[in-house]
Design a protein around this motif. Structure first.
Motif, short mmCIF file in Angstrom:
data_model
loop_
_atom_site.label_atom_id
_atom_site.label_comp_id
_atom_site.label_asym_id
_atom_site.label_seq_id
_atom_site.Cartn_x
_atom_site.Cartn_y
_atom_site.Cartn_z
N ALA A 1 0.83 -1.22 0.00
CA ALA A 1 0.00 0.00 0.00
C ALA A 1 0.85 1.26 0.00
O ALA A 1 0.34 2.35 -0.22
N HIS B 1 -9.00 3.43 6.47
CA HIS B 1 -8.41 3.23 5.13
C HIS B 1 -9.45 3.39 4.03
O HIS B 1 -9.09 3.67 2.88
N ASN C 1 -9.62 -6.72 7.45
CA ASN C 1 -10.32 -6.25 6.25
C ASN C 1 -11.75 -5.79 6.56
O ASN C 1 -12.71 -6.30 5.98
N GLU D 1 -5.19 3.14 2.23
CA GLU D 1 -4.40 2.27 3.10
C GLU D 1 -3.09 2.90 3.55
O GLU D 1 -2.67 2.75 4.69
N ASP D 2 -2.44 3.61 2.61
CA ASP D 2 -1.13 4.17 2.95
C ASP D 2 -1.24 5.19 4.08
O ASP D 2 -0.52 5.11 5.08
N HIS E 1 -5.07 -0.16 12.35
CA HIS E 1 -4.24 -1.19 11.73
C HIS E 1 -4.99 -2.54 11.65
O HIS E 1 -4.86 -3.25 10.65
N LEU F 1 -7.26 -2.93 8.54
CA LEU F 1 -6.66 -2.90 7.20
C LEU F 1 -6.97 -4.17 6.39
O LEU F 1 -7.16 -5.24 6.98
#
Lengths: 344, 344
Positions: free
Chosen positions: A135, B149, B138, B154-155, B130, B133
């Motif tokens: 990502a 995210h 997910n 996501e980044d 986190h 993610l």
């Protein structure tokens, strides 16, 4: 007491490093192969060589302490943490911490600074693990080895990064000995600040936002902000932490802050230049990435020669910040030179 | 000085909270709607209601301080950090910190503990960002809102989590006032430890490894290890931090540690039960996830009723750890009850 601090061999001070070519200079894995070793960087390389084993042992012992009592439950996460910690870094940041500590506190200062030296390497390693994620920069290769998420999976890589970041603070808090606790608190504040919105993470977000933008949209001022926070902030924290635990005055800390900010900026410019000029094999990571993602860099804004000249100028300015310390600053001066002489 | 600590209204101590139904009890976003309010949890809810605004303001001020001077460069990362901090959490962990501080230091103890209370919420929020993610759980939905995210990518979500984690330590180091610095160092060590290989991150790695395994492979002992480290460790750190800054003795800290470990385990068992019995709408996150990924849980190993009984037993044991404090422990006792009475 953690194992880290006991049994670490007494380290040389900056003033009495041997002049003979150090082991690191012939060690390709350390990334110093092929560097044009000036007299200044010789002192640095001797210092790196003298400290590397102690830093590596302290890193390992810090992970050991964090999982004690070790069991199968912590096997995967500690293996992932160690994998990236052991992946052949030059330990530039711990060297900066220890050299700064040596300047103000000699051998005792360096011993007191070892937990901080370990912490800055953990923070650096965390940032590499997270930056390499699909990502983010989506890199498969780091220091010539598969990246953490390639080996352990993305989920474990994210968590190993988190654990390393937290351990940096835990370790400084628990393992620093013989230092006024007010100075330890100050170091922990500085370390925290260099990671956050005005540190690694904020710099990286701006870096991501600048990708794909045209030259007109990303100015020199923005680029400097990105590099000051993405790269220089941790180098500043590394130097300041070492100086602080070793008893430096506020004036000393301000000088080191100025020095490390300039070194950090020069470091990033040199990185941008190497991304254009060096091969992946020499870099130990994928080269040419900046152009591939259409990133605005110093070479793009200033040209290759202009960028090189700016880096040299910054290194001169950085060294001037330490004039007052004379020969005692030898290793830090060498580190500044190394930034622009290195080839990977 | 950071803005956080000034201007915070003087908070009630555990001993003089109003008995009237608190605002939080009617506020669906706080997640306390529909809870069966026993007399014990009424004291907790009054405490949560009295503290929530101060905690929220302190969280916001801590982010402000971390980006000062604010500029366009920190706009995205600070927005991402605030988005998840503001996403309607119950602030159970800060309440635990403040209630523990109140027990040992009254109003002054609570004021001294506010930076630690803020820090544990930042650590908790980081772990949620986190965990949600794609490479981890997910999840698109958290507390009824799109996850970090989904909103920021996501980044940025990874980096916002990193920044929040680092800010937790920075904030405790820079904003804690009127506390012996040795106690501040101790708190920072405890906070670091609760995130690492024997904390959130290590617990989460083991949790991921246990997914898809059969009942025979994941024993009660392993499951307890996972929950003790994934969930209880941060609750323990929350309580211990509050007690430590407020001047608690080592014996007091040991009692709080035992209390919070049991509360944390009960909390996770209750979470597992709710994942089976509650709807996504009530939970504010996707329900039935454990079964979907074939996860070994307390309800699967003990049955629903067996799991409920184990949670109740742990809550009783947790409360017994605080017998020595009598009425002064009212809020902490209420918090233990709340764990098994809550509906989301």
């Amino acid at each position: 007491m953690l194992r880290t601090e006991s049994g670490v061999p007494a380290a040389s001070t900056a003033a009495d490093v041997p002049a003979a070519p150090p082991a690191a200079a012939t060690n390709g894995a350390n990334g110093t192969n092929g560097a044009v070793a000036s007299s200044g960087t010789k002192a640095l390389m001797a210092f790196l060589a003298a400290q590397k084993d102690a830093v590596d042992a302290a890193l390992d012992a810090a992970v050991d302490a964090s999982i004690a009592p070790a069991g199968p439950e912590t096997a995967t996460i500690s293996a992932a943490m160690r994998y990236s910690l052991r992946a052949g870094g030059k330990r530039v940041r711990p060297a900066l911490t220890l050299a700064a500590a040596s300047m103000f506190g000699g051998e005792a200062g360096m011993a007191a600074a070892m937990p901080s030296a370990v912490a800055v390497e953990m923070i650096h390693t965390m940032s590499l693990i997270h930056d390499d994620l699909p990502a983010m920069d989506n890199d498969d290769l780091r220091r010539g080895l598969p990246t953490n998420h390639i080996v352990y999976g993305e989920d474990v890589a994210i968590l190993a990064g988190d654990a390393l970041l937290a351990l940096a603070f835990e370790h400084v808090a628990k393992a620093t000995e013989g230092v006024d606790p007010r100075r330890v608190v100050s170091v922990l504040g500085v370390l925290g600040g260099c990671v956050g919105a005005r540190g690694l993470a904020g710099g990286q977000v701006m870096d991501l936002e600048s990708e794909g933008k045209g030259d007109g949209e990303v100015t020199m001022s923005t680029l400097t902000w990105i590099h000051t926070h993405k790269t220089a902030a941790l180098l500043v924290a590394s130097a300041v932490a070492g100086a602080t635990v070793a008893g430096a005055s506020e004036e000393d800390v301000a000088r080191l802050r100025a020095y490390a900010t300039k070194v950090g900026l020069a470091f990033q410019i040199a990185d941008d230049v190497l991304d254009v000029t060096a091969s992946s094999a020499v870099l130990g990571k994928t080269s040419g990435k900046d152009e591939a993602v259409n990133k605005v860099t110093y070479p793009r804004l200033l040209g290759l020669e202009g960028a090189r000249a700016r880096a040299e100028e910054l290194v001169s300015e950085a060294k001037a910040c330490l004039d007052v310390y004379g020969d005692k600053a030898e290793v830090l001066l060498g580190l500044a030179d190394f930034i622009i002489e290195r080839r990977n």
